[in-house]
Design an enzyme around this catalytic site. Sequence first.
Site, PDB file in Angstrom:
ATOM      1  N   ILE A 101      -2.881  -3.023   7.052  1.00 16.62           N
ATOM      2  CA  ILE A 101      -1.688  -2.674   6.265  1.00 16.62           C
ATOM      3  C   ILE A 101      -0.620  -2.062   7.181  1.00 16.62           C
ATOM      4  CG2 ILE A 101      -2.702  -2.472   3.955  1.00 16.62           C
ATOM      5  CD1 ILE A 101      -3.173   0.529   4.530  1.00 16.62           C
TER       6      ILE A 101
ATOM      7  N   SER B 225       6.334  -1.125   8.865  1.00 17.39           N
ATOM      8  CA  SER B 225       7.532  -1.194   9.708  1.00 17.39           C
ATOM      9  C   SER B 225       8.747  -1.151   8.807  1.00 17.39           C
ATOM     10  CB  SER B 225       7.551  -2.480  10.541  1.00 17.39           C
ATOM     11  OG  SER B 225       8.740  -2.521  11.306  1.00 17.39           O
ATOM     12  N   VAL B 226       9.822  -0.569   9.331  1.00 24.19           N
ATOM     13  CA  VAL B 226      11.101  -0.658   8.619  1.00 24.19           C
ATOM     14  C   VAL B 226      12.026  -1.656   9.312  1.00 24.19           C
ATOM     15  CG1 VAL B 226      11.021   1.663   7.613  1.00 24.19           C
ATOM     16  CG2 VAL B 226      12.021   1.329   9.899  1.00 24.19           C
TER      17      VAL B 226
ATOM     18  N   ASP C 180       0.841  -1.197   0.000  1.00 23.94           N
ATOM     19  CA  ASP C 180       0.000   0.000   0.000  1.00 23.94           C
ATOM     20  C   ASP C 180       0.873   1.242   0.000  1.00 23.94           C
ATOM     21  OD1 ASP C 180      -2.915   1.133   0.685  1.00 23.94           O
ATOM     22  OD2 ASP C 180      -1.425   2.272   1.829  1.00 23.94           O
TER      23      ASP C 180
ATOM     24  N   ARG D 280      10.037  -7.039  12.877  1.00 26.71           N
ATOM     25  CA  ARG D 280       8.621  -6.650  13.016  1.00 26.71           C
ATOM     26  C   ARG D 280       7.841  -6.915  11.733  1.00 26.71           C
ATOM     27  NH1 ARG D 280       9.517  -0.717  15.781  1.00 26.71           N
ATOM     28  NH2 ARG D 280       9.927  -1.444  17.912  1.00 26.71           N
TER      29      ARG D 280
ATOM     30  N   HIS E 211      -7.626   9.370  -2.119  1.00 27.52           N
ATOM     31  CA  HIS E 211      -6.943   9.378  -0.815  1.00 27.52           C
ATOM     32  C   HIS E 211      -7.787  10.019   0.299  1.00 27.52           C
ATOM     33  CE1 HIS E 211      -2.562   9.228   0.863  1.00 27.52           C
ATOM     34  NE2 HIS E 211      -3.439   9.014   1.830  1.00 27.52           N
TER      35      HIS E 211
ATOM     36  N   LYS F  44      -2.783   5.736  -4.468  1.00 25.89           N
ATOM     37  CA  LYS F  44      -3.910   6.645  -4.225  1.00 25.89           C
ATOM     38  C   LYS F  44      -3.693   7.973  -4.941  1.00 25.89           C
ATOM     39  CE  LYS F  44      -3.692   4.700   0.432  1.00 25.89           C
ATOM     40  NZ  LYS F  44      -2.272   4.641   0.830  1.00 25.89           N
TER      41      LYS F  44
ATOM     42  N   LEU G 288      -2.030  -0.184  13.998  1.00 28.65           N
ATOM     43  CA  LEU G 288      -1.399  -0.269  15.328  1.00 28.65           C
ATOM     44  C   LEU G 288      -1.437   1.087  16.037  1.00 28.65           C
ATOM     45  CD1 LEU G 288       1.773  -2.287  14.188  1.00 28.65           C
ATOM     46  CD2 LEU G 288      -0.321  -3.203  15.237  1.00 28.65           C
TER      47      LEU G 288
HETATM   48  N1  LIG Z   1      -5.209   6.407   3.643  1.00 25.43           N
HETATM   49  C1  LIG Z   1      -4.624   7.169   4.514  1.00 25.43           C
HETATM   50  O1  LIG Z   1      -4.963   8.348   4.685  1.00 25.43           O
HETATM   51  C2  LIG Z   1      -3.517   6.608   5.360  1.00 25.43           C
HETATM   52  C3  LIG Z   1      -3.025   7.334   6.450  1.00 25.43           C
HETATM   53  C4  LIG Z   1      -2.003   6.768   7.226  1.00 25.43           C
HETATM   54  C5  LIG Z   1      -1.509   5.518   6.901  1.00 25.43           C
HETATM   55  N2  LIG Z   1      -1.994   4.839   5.803  1.00 25.43           N
HETATM   56  C6  LIG Z   1      -1.468   3.511   5.422  1.00 25.43           C
HETATM   57  O2  LIG Z   1      -1.475   2.661   6.562  1.00 25.43           O
HETATM   58  C7  LIG Z   1      -0.161   2.148   6.767  1.00 25.43           C
HETATM   59  C8  LIG Z   1       0.095   1.885   8.233  1.00 25.43           C
HETATM   60  O3  LIG Z   1      -0.135   3.050   8.993  1.00 25.43           O
HETATM   61  P1  LIG Z   1       1.018   3.793   9.812  1.00 25.43           P
HETATM   62  O4  LIG Z   1       2.302   3.600   9.154  1.00 25.43           O
HETATM   63  O5  LIG Z   1       0.554   5.187  10.018  1.00 25.43           O
HETATM   64  O6  LIG Z   1       0.956   3.132  11.271  1.00 25.43           O
HETATM   65  P2  LIG Z   1       0.989   1.658  11.906  1.00 25.43           P
HETATM   66  O7  LIG Z   1       1.195   0.624  10.877  1.00 25.43           O
HETATM   67  O8  LIG Z   1      -0.191   1.572  12.801  1.00 25.43           O
HETATM   68  O9  LIG Z   1       2.267   1.768  12.849  1.00 25.43           O
HETATM   69  C9  LIG Z   1       3.564   1.909  12.335  1.00 25.43           C
HETATM   70  C10 LIG Z   1       4.493   2.128  13.538  1.00 25.43           C
HETATM   71  O10 LIG Z   1       4.442   0.972  14.382  1.00 25.43           O
HETATM   72  C11 LIG Z   1       5.737   0.425  14.519  1.00 25.43           C
HETATM   73  N3  LIG Z   1       5.584  -1.029  14.470  1.00 25.43           N
HETATM   74  C12 LIG Z   1       5.193  -1.772  13.399  1.00 25.43           C
HETATM   75  N4  LIG Z   1       5.143  -3.074  13.717  1.00 25.43           N
HETATM   76  C13 LIG Z   1       5.511  -3.152  15.029  1.00 25.43           C
HETATM   77  C14 LIG Z   1       5.673  -4.243  15.928  1.00 25.43           C
HETATM   78  N5  LIG Z   1       5.445  -5.500  15.542  1.00 25.43           N
HETATM   79  N6  LIG Z   1       6.071  -3.972  17.205  1.00 25.43           N
HETATM   80  C15 LIG Z   1       6.302  -2.703  17.592  1.00 25.43           C
HETATM   81  N7  LIG Z   1       6.165  -1.633  16.780  1.00 25.43           N
HETATM   82  C16 LIG Z   1       5.783  -1.858  15.512  1.00 25.43           C
HETATM   83  C17 LIG Z   1       6.571   0.965  13.371  1.00 25.43           C
HETATM   84  O11 LIG Z   1       7.911   1.117  13.763  1.00 25.43           O
HETATM   85  P3  LIG Z   1       9.186   0.783  12.817  1.00 25.43           P
HETATM   86  O12 LIG Z   1       8.828   1.151  11.405  1.00 25.43           O
HETATM   87  O13 LIG Z   1      10.239   1.649  13.408  1.00 25.43           O
HETATM   88  O14 LIG Z   1       9.467  -0.679  12.980  1.00 25.43           O
HETATM   89  C18 LIG Z   1       5.931   2.331  13.167  1.00 25.43           C
HETATM   90  O15 LIG Z   1       6.449   3.266  14.090  1.00 25.43           O
HETATM   91  C19 LIG Z   1       0.727   3.237   6.176  1.00 25.43           C
HETATM   92  O16 LIG Z   1       2.048   2.799   5.954  1.00 25.43           O
HETATM   93  C20 LIG Z   1      -0.027   3.577   4.914  1.00 25.43           C
HETATM   94  O17 LIG Z   1       0.212   2.591   3.930  1.00 25.43           O
HETATM   95  C21 LIG Z   1      -2.986   5.371   5.033  1.00 25.43           C
END
Ligand SMILES: NC(=O)c1ccc[n+]([C@@H]2O[C@H](COP(=O)([O-])OP(=O)(O)OC[C@H]3O[C@@H](n4cnc5c(N)ncnc54)[C@H](OP(=O)(O)O)[C@@H]3O)[C@@H](O)[C@H]2O)c1
Length: 274
Positions: A229, A232-233, A46, A237, A109, A76, A191
């Site tokens: 979705i 993580s980098v 994504d 994880r 988006h 998007k 998360l």
């Molecule tokens: N449509 C929209 O408007 C919209 C908005 C926001 C996001 N998104 C999509 O949703 C995806 C996910 O959302 P997000 O990136 O905001 O947040 P998320 O996936 O809820 O959280 C990512 C954060 O959690 C950490 N993390 C991931 N797996 C973990 C684990 N197993 N244990 C501990 N920490 C963990 C990551 O750290 P590290 O990377 O440092 O490991 C990062 O800081 C985005 O990448 C994007 O594709 C869409």
Amino acid sequence: MGDTPVITLNNGVTIPQIGFGVFQIPEAQTAAAVTTALEAGYRSIDTAAIYHNESGVGEALKSAGVPRDDLFITTKVWNTDQGYDETLRAFDASTARLGVDRLDLYLIHWPTPKRGKYLDTWRALEKLLADGRVRAIGVSNFLPEHLRAVADLGGTVPAVNQIEVHPALQQRDAQAANAELGVITEAWSPLAQAGVLGDPAVLAIATDHDRTPAQVVLRWHVQQGRIVIPKSVTPSRIAENLRIFDFELSADELAAIDALESDGRTGPHPDHFN
Ligand SMILES: NC(=O)c1ccc[n+]([C@@H]2O[C@H](COP(=O)([O-])OP(=O)(O)OC[C@H]3O[C@@H](n4cnc5c(N)ncnc54)[C@H](OP(=O)(O)O)[C@@H]3O)[C@@H](O)[C@H]2O)c1
């Protein structure tokens, strides 16, 4: 699509229930992160034009050698590209950066209601679908009234509404409106950007199952039928987040996580974001 369960969208297309999100991964690190995800077994990615990392995703897809038909690529159209002609141009630019000739899912988006262009933008997505440039079309951050306005056009009903959902912000009304219209809810920031992983209720459930808090929260989502979705980098994880299909939460455990609702929005409100 490997061992990941799939969800069938309202046009019959299937999407893996877990994908790899790349928001906030800098362009220079994106190819490595996506390569790690593909090696771990993710087949759905994504991204979005505004993430400025579609080229990095494309680079990883090209070098991975995974057959195109085994991949599910979502991007998007950004707010400033809304409008019929603008969206068609944005699609071409995104697919060029990704190095693909067709997408699996293209999303609006944000509704940006003040711009007043999301219905014209939707018509452009319908044109791309009719032309076979994309296998499914959908929306993101659409509130029930925005979704109904699209459905009321009488054409294609969005396959997906990608919205912010996690234990602290469950958006039950939006999820119910999605379900009523046959639209699958895809949870972004599943998360809560790691914000819910230290919660005592989540930690207790994780201990009981010998799982990590992230696995418990992702399991809570998928057990309720949502697509997730996580981003993580961190290689460990990235792999950990995929291992959520071999255990089950009880009804009481699901309810304990449901109880964490606190109106904890991390992103902007869809009515006010332009
Ligand atoms: N449509 C929209 O408007 C919209 C908005 C926001 C996001 N998104 C999509 O949703 C995806 C996910 O959302 P997000 O990136 O905001 O947040 P998320 O996936 O809820 O959280 C990512 C954060 O959690 C950490 N993390 C991931 N797996 C973990 C684990 N197993 N244990 C501990 N920490 C963990 C990551 O750290 P590290 O990377 O440092 O490991 C990062 O800081 C985005 O990448 C994007 O594709 C869409």
